[in-house]
Design a protein around this motif. Structure first.
Motif, PDB file in Angstrom:
ATOM      1  N   LEU A   6       3.545   5.287 -20.513  1.00 38.14           N
ATOM      2  CA  LEU A   6       3.446   6.497 -19.921  1.00 38.14           C
ATOM      3  C   LEU A   6       4.422   7.584 -20.189  1.00 38.14           C
ATOM      4  CD1 LEU A   6       2.440   5.270 -16.295  1.00 38.14           C
ATOM      5  CD2 LEU A   6       0.818   5.851 -18.076  1.00 38.14           C
ATOM      6  N   SER A   7       3.780   8.842 -20.525  1.00 35.51           N
ATOM      7  CA  SER A   7       4.599  10.011 -20.590  1.00 35.51           C
ATOM      8  C   SER A   7       5.539  10.075 -19.391  1.00 35.51           C
ATOM      9  CB  SER A   7       3.979  11.201 -21.208  1.00 35.51           C
ATOM     10  OG  SER A   7       3.226  11.479 -20.175  1.00 35.51           O
ATOM     11  N   GLU A   8       6.222  10.892 -19.459  1.00 35.81           N
ATOM     12  CA  GLU A   8       7.223  11.128 -18.169  1.00 35.81           C
ATOM     13  C   GLU A   8       6.415  12.108 -17.134  1.00 35.81           C
ATOM     14  OE1 GLU A   8      11.300  13.491 -17.172  1.00 35.81           O
ATOM     15  OE2 GLU A   8      11.467  12.398 -19.019  1.00 35.81           O
ATOM     16  N   SER A   9       5.703  12.848 -17.751  1.00 37.88           N
ATOM     17  CA  SER A   9       4.830  13.746 -16.906  1.00 37.88           C
ATOM     18  C   SER A   9       3.629  12.895 -16.174  1.00 37.88           C
ATOM     19  CB  SER A   9       4.367  15.110 -17.566  1.00 37.88           C
ATOM     20  OG  SER A   9       3.780  14.687 -18.847  1.00 37.88           O
ATOM     21  N   ILE A  10       2.891  12.083 -16.873  1.00 41.11           N
ATOM     22  CA  ILE A  10       1.837  11.466 -16.580  1.00 41.11           C
ATOM     23  C   ILE A  10       2.523  10.359 -15.418  1.00 41.11           C
ATOM     24  CG2 ILE A  10       0.226   9.619 -17.083  1.00 41.11           C
ATOM     25  CD1 ILE A  10      -0.917  11.902 -18.093  1.00 41.11           C
ATOM     26  N   CYS A  11       3.629   9.819 -15.820  1.00 36.93           N
ATOM     27  CA  CYS A  11       4.045   8.726 -14.853  1.00 36.93           C
ATOM     28  C   CYS A  11       4.507   9.626 -13.565  1.00 36.93           C
ATOM     29  CB  CYS A  11       5.499   8.192 -15.453  1.00 36.93           C
ATOM     30  SG  CYS A  11       6.280   7.031 -14.484  1.00 36.93           S
ATOM     31  N   LYS A  12       5.042  10.706 -13.569  1.00 35.50           N
ATOM     32  CA  LYS A  12       5.358  11.479 -12.237  1.00 35.50           C
ATOM     33  C   LYS A  12       3.923  12.009 -11.504  1.00 35.50           C
ATOM     34  CE  LYS A  12       7.601  15.445 -10.109  1.00 35.50           C
ATOM     35  NZ  LYS A  12       6.409  15.649  -9.132  1.00 35.50           N
ATOM     36  N   ALA A  13       2.901  12.256 -12.148  1.00 35.49           N
ATOM     37  CA  ALA A  13       1.665  12.625 -11.774  1.00 35.49           C
ATOM     38  C   ALA A  13       1.283  11.470 -10.940  1.00 35.49           C
ATOM     39  CB  ALA A  13       0.976  13.106 -12.846  1.00 35.49           C
ATOM     40  N   LEU A  14       1.110  10.274 -11.742  1.00 38.44           N
ATOM     41  CA  LEU A  14       0.581   9.134 -11.110  1.00 38.44           C
ATOM     42  C   LEU A  14       1.342   8.643  -9.788  1.00 38.44           C
ATOM     43  CD1 LEU A  14      -0.338   7.044 -14.282  1.00 38.44           C
ATOM     44  CD2 LEU A  14      -1.859   8.212 -12.648  1.00 38.44           C
ATOM     45  N   ASN A  15       2.526   8.826 -10.053  1.00 42.03           N
ATOM     46  CA  ASN A  15       3.587   8.378  -8.517  1.00 42.03           C
ATOM     47  C   ASN A  15       3.271   9.242  -7.611  1.00 42.03           C
ATOM     48  OD1 ASN A  15       5.456   6.161  -8.734  1.00 42.03           O
ATOM     49  ND2 ASN A  15       5.760   7.025 -11.073  1.00 42.03           N
ATOM     50  N   ASP A  16       2.756  10.631  -7.975  1.00 44.39           N
ATOM     51  CA  ASP A  16       2.704  11.608  -6.948  1.00 44.39           C
ATOM     52  C   ASP A  16       1.349  11.352  -6.194  1.00 44.39           C
ATOM     53  OD1 ASP A  16       5.048  13.072  -7.287  1.00 44.39           O
ATOM     54  OD2 ASP A  16       4.137  14.540  -8.253  1.00 44.39           O
ATOM     55  N   GLN A  17       0.254  10.895  -7.277  1.00 47.65           N
ATOM     56  CA  GLN A  17      -0.959  10.810  -6.648  1.00 47.65           C
ATOM     57  C   GLN A  17      -0.806   9.386  -5.632  1.00 47.65           C
ATOM     58  OE1 GLN A  17      -3.672  12.615  -6.748  1.00 47.65           O
ATOM     59  NE2 GLN A  17      -4.674  11.123  -5.540  1.00 47.65           N
ATOM     60  N   MET A  18      -0.177   8.434  -6.272  1.00 45.69           N
ATOM     61  CA  MET A  18       0.028   7.129  -5.379  1.00 45.69           C
ATOM     62  C   MET A  18       0.361   7.744  -3.814  1.00 45.69           C
ATOM     63  SD  MET A  18       2.611   3.965  -6.099  1.00 45.69           S
ATOM     64  CE  MET A  18       3.935   4.981  -5.751  1.00 45.69           C
ATOM     65  N   THR A  19       1.563   8.307  -3.881  1.00 47.40           N
ATOM     66  CA  THR A  19       1.838   8.896  -2.172  1.00 47.40           C
ATOM     67  C   THR A  19       0.849   9.602  -1.797  1.00 47.40           C
ATOM     68  OG1 THR A  19       3.990   9.152  -3.416  1.00 47.40           O
ATOM     69  CG2 THR A  19       3.764  10.290  -1.223  1.00 47.40           C
ATOM     70  N   LYS A  20      -0.082  10.348  -2.357  1.00 45.80           N
ATOM     71  CA  LYS A  20      -1.115  11.235  -1.696  1.00 45.80           C
ATOM     72  C   LYS A  20      -2.066  10.240  -1.070  1.00 45.80           C
ATOM     73  CE  LYS A  20      -0.902  15.405  -4.067  1.00 45.80           C
ATOM     74  NZ  LYS A  20      -1.262  16.141  -5.417  1.00 45.80           N
ATOM     75  N   GLU A  21      -2.377   9.221  -1.819  1.00 45.47           N
ATOM     76  CA  GLU A  21      -3.197   7.908  -1.209  1.00 45.47           C
ATOM     77  C   GLU A  21      -2.832   7.442  -0.146  1.00 45.47           C
ATOM     78  OE1 GLU A  21      -6.368   7.727  -2.765  1.00 45.47           O
ATOM     79  OE2 GLU A  21      -5.933   8.842  -4.663  1.00 45.47           O
ATOM     80  N   ALA A  22      -1.372   7.189  -0.227  1.00 41.19           N
ATOM     81  CA  ALA A  22      -0.920   6.646   1.058  1.00 41.19           C
ATOM     82  C   ALA A  22      -0.955   7.633   2.298  1.00 41.19           C
ATOM     83  CB  ALA A  22       0.697   6.223   0.876  1.00 41.19           C
ATOM     84  N   HIS A  23      -0.822   9.026   1.969  1.00 40.24           N
ATOM     85  CA  HIS A  23      -0.675   9.866   2.854  1.00 40.24           C
ATOM     86  C   HIS A  23      -2.235   9.966   3.484  1.00 40.24           C
ATOM     87  CE1 HIS A  23      -0.543  14.401   3.978  1.00 40.24           C
ATOM     88  NE2 HIS A  23      -0.114  13.756   4.745  1.00 40.24           N
ATOM     89  N   ALA A  24      -3.283   9.916   2.803  1.00 39.26           N
ATOM     90  CA  ALA A  24      -4.513   9.926   3.112  1.00 39.26           C
ATOM     91  C   ALA A  24      -4.958   8.526   4.077  1.00 39.26           C
ATOM     92  CB  ALA A  24      -5.518   9.823   1.842  1.00 39.26           C
TER      93      ALA A  24
END
Ligand code: OFO
Length: 183
Positions: A6-24
């Motif tokens: 994974l590129s650094e930017s995609i890895c960050k976006a996926l990690n951020d989305q993972m946290t959003k799912e936990a938030h949901a």
């Protein structure tokens, strides 16, 4: 040899989305708890089940990041915010939450397209479909409540909605999955 796919930017976006799912998941837990305390056991049950789904989505992101040889970053989950003020308000807020989540997923789809990261693009298609399904499910609930009076929905109607939601399936039927053989 670098095995990170994974590129650094995609890895960050996926990690951020993972946290959003936990938030949901936390948001649905908080709405479900409040509704249960108000006596709406059926609606609460439906949202408790949905909280579990969101937690599963979080795990899907986590597993994908690991599968691609990249780094998972577990971050703090933001506060779920204010309780809803009514059943109708809970579903309106839930709808907004799902639309925001869809937008966030579409952003990563676009990013993966721009970076020609086809594995991530393909992985995200499951979420694009899932979000359509979840939005449809909530739109259907809101439609029912609108017919029953929206914010002024009667106790009698709320009683039936609550009872129906006890047994409502967690997934919506999508029109595009229908065939001539199985309408
Ligand atoms: Fe609401 O669904 Fe997760 O992505």
């Amino acid at each position: 040899m670098n095995t990170n796919r994974l590129s650094e930017s995609i890895c960050k976006a996926l990690n951020d989305q993972m946290t959003k799912e936990a938030h949901a998941s936390q948001i649905y837990l908080s709405y479900a708890s409040w509704l249960n305390a108000q006596g709406y056991e059926g609606v609460a049950n439906f949202l408790f089940r949905h909280a579990n789904e969101e937690r599963n989505h979080m795990m899907k992101f986590l597993e994908y990041i690991l599968e691609r040889g990249s780094t998972v970053k577990i971050s703090a989950i933001p506060d779920p915010g204010e309780n809803p003020t009514s059943v109708y308000d809970a579903f309106q807020k839930a709808f907004k939450q799902e639309v925001d989540n869809s937008e966030s997923i579409y952003e990563i789809v676009k990013q993966s397209f721009d970076e020609s990261d086809w594995a991530t693009w393909n992985f995200l298609q499951w979420f694009v479909k899932e979000q359509t399904e979840e939005e449809t499910l909530i739109i259907n609930m809101l439609d029912k409540m609108k017919i029953a009076g929206g914010d002024k929905v009667s106790d009698q109607s709320l009683y039936s909605i609550d009872r129906d939601l006890m047994s409502t399936p967690d997934e919506a039927d999508l029109a595009r999955e229908k065939t001539v053989e199985e309408p």
